[in-house]
Design an enzyme around this catalytic site. Structure first.
Site, PDB file in Angstrom:
ATOM      1  CE  LYS A  65      -8.642  15.940 -16.251  1.00 43.30           C
ATOM      2  NZ  LYS A  65      -9.088  17.330 -16.068  1.00 43.30           N
ATOM      3  CE1 TYR A 102      17.446   0.344   0.376  1.00 42.27           C
ATOM      4  CE2 TYR A 102      15.126   0.262  -0.255  1.00 42.27           C
ATOM      5  CZ  TYR A 102      16.450  -0.114  -0.475  1.00 42.27           C
ATOM      6  OH  TYR A 102      16.759  -0.914  -1.520  1.00 42.27           O
TER       7      TYR A 102
END
Ligand SMILES: *Cc1c(COP(=O)(O)O)cnc(C)c1O
Length: 355
Positions: free
Chosen positions: A34, A250
């Site tokens: 899956k 950042y």
């Protein structure tokens, strides 16, 4: 130069891990593919396993249809079964095995359907999908009375199979053992194959172990004999020095406590490298472990090369796979390897390892 960010896939390791699952299981082993084979590529994994797998399992009919289009001939289980009438017809034309997890799925079976193998999903304590024990006899009768439906397995799914002596794990086993069943039982995901392989002689449904990550909290994939199928890699595209007190990236999420040689690597959360990875998360630069420093950006991460003076622009970086244990990265990010694998984005190129 094309972007160096890519996944390398190891087909031999995939087959090794499947064989290990097969060794542990008492019955057939259907490989769970899956979510694009947990991000490894359903086509690649199905094709590589086609020579040996007893069957496959996916979440939905669309995933099963893709496997048939890739030429897969084995049984394919659709673990969420039909969502609507047309999917019962798809199941017939594609020769799929359908899970019945709710009585309502039987209500929208179209008339004149051909023969379809079904599994009944029983809720033994996961409390997600599945028919409760009190309703099982009624649903078994309904399946029996349907001329199209051929019941082949009764399945249940464990919530805590990764913890060996867990109370709920034992309750779920006791729940399924509390009555007799007309067909074999399908119980085992990867964790149960390691912690309770003897509990079911029906089809096992391993997923994560096939991809070489550990299904158990307290044992590494390597300790369990599993081998990585994916290596997530990139390269250093810039190096520079920062002085004590300078920050990187950042939010100034990392500040140099020593003169530091910084490597910039062309991979970021836009590729599926988790933004939650903290300072110190290991990466491997030409085989030497170098810690992540500073916040993960969309297209870049920064690593500390101070203790690895040979590293330079072009050095190969592995984020997880062979040198760096994906479970360790996942743990540092407070998630699981399943999620890291599934998050890799289409921008990341894929190549198959050639020995
Ligand atoms: C995903 C899934 C599996 C495989 O679980 P792993 O932990 O990856 O081995 C097995 N059964 C069901 C019903 C699933 O949804």
């Amino acid at each position: 130069m094309t972007r160096p960010t890519h996944v390398t896939l190891y087909p031999d390791n995939l087959r090794h891990n499947y064989a290990l699952a097969k060794d542990r299981a008492k019955g057939p082993v259907w490989a769970v593919l899956k979510a694009d084979a947990y991000g490894h590529g359903a086509r690649f994994c199905a094709t590589e396993l086609a020579v040996m797998a007893d069957g496959f399992a996916v979440a939905c009919v669309d995933e099963a249809r893709a496997l048939r289009h890739f030429g897969i001939q084995q049984p394919i289980l659709v673990m969420q079964g039909a969502y609507r009438t047309s999917e019962w017809q798809d199941a017939e034309s594609l020769n799929l095995t359908m899970m019945v997890h709710h009585q309502d799925q039987l209500d929208f079976i179209p008339p004149q359907l051909g023969q379809i193998d079904v599994w009944l999903k029983v809720n033994s304590g996961m409390n997600r999908l599945g028919v409760n024990l009190d309703d099982v006899d009624r649903v078994l009768d309904l399946i029996d009375s349907h001329t199209s439906l051929n019941l082949t397995q009764v399945a249940s799914h464990f919530a805590t199979a990764d913890r060996h002596q867990d109370v709920l794990f034992r309750q779920q086993q006791a729940c399924m053992a509390s009555r007799s069943w007309p067909v074999q039982l399908s119980f085992c995901n990867s964790a149960a194959l390691f912690n309770a392989a003897d509990i079911a002689d029906g089809v096992s449904r391993p997923g994560i172990m096939l991809y070489g990550a550990s299904p158990l909290a307290n044992q590494s994939a390597g300790d369990l004999g599993l081998k990585p199928v994916m290596s997530l890699q990139s390269a250093i595209i810039s190096t520079h020095e920062v002085a004590v007190g300078e920050s990187i990236g950042y939010g100034q999420a990392w500040i140099a406590e020593r003169p530091t040689r910084v490597g910039v690597v062309a991979i970021g959360y836009g590729d599926g490298y988790p933004r939650s990875a903290p300072n110190g998360t290991p990466t491997s630069v030409d085989g030497v472990i170098c810690p992540l420093i500073g916040r993960v950006s969309m297209d870049m991460i920064t690593v500390d090369l101070t203790d690895h003076p040979q590293a330079r622009i072009g050095s190969q970086v592995e984020c997880w796979g062979v040198d760096v244990d994906v479970d360790q990265v996942a743990h540092l990010c407070q998630t699981i390897a399943y999620e890291l694998f599934c998050q890799i984005t289409p921008r990341v190129a894929r190549q198959v390892y050639q020995a």
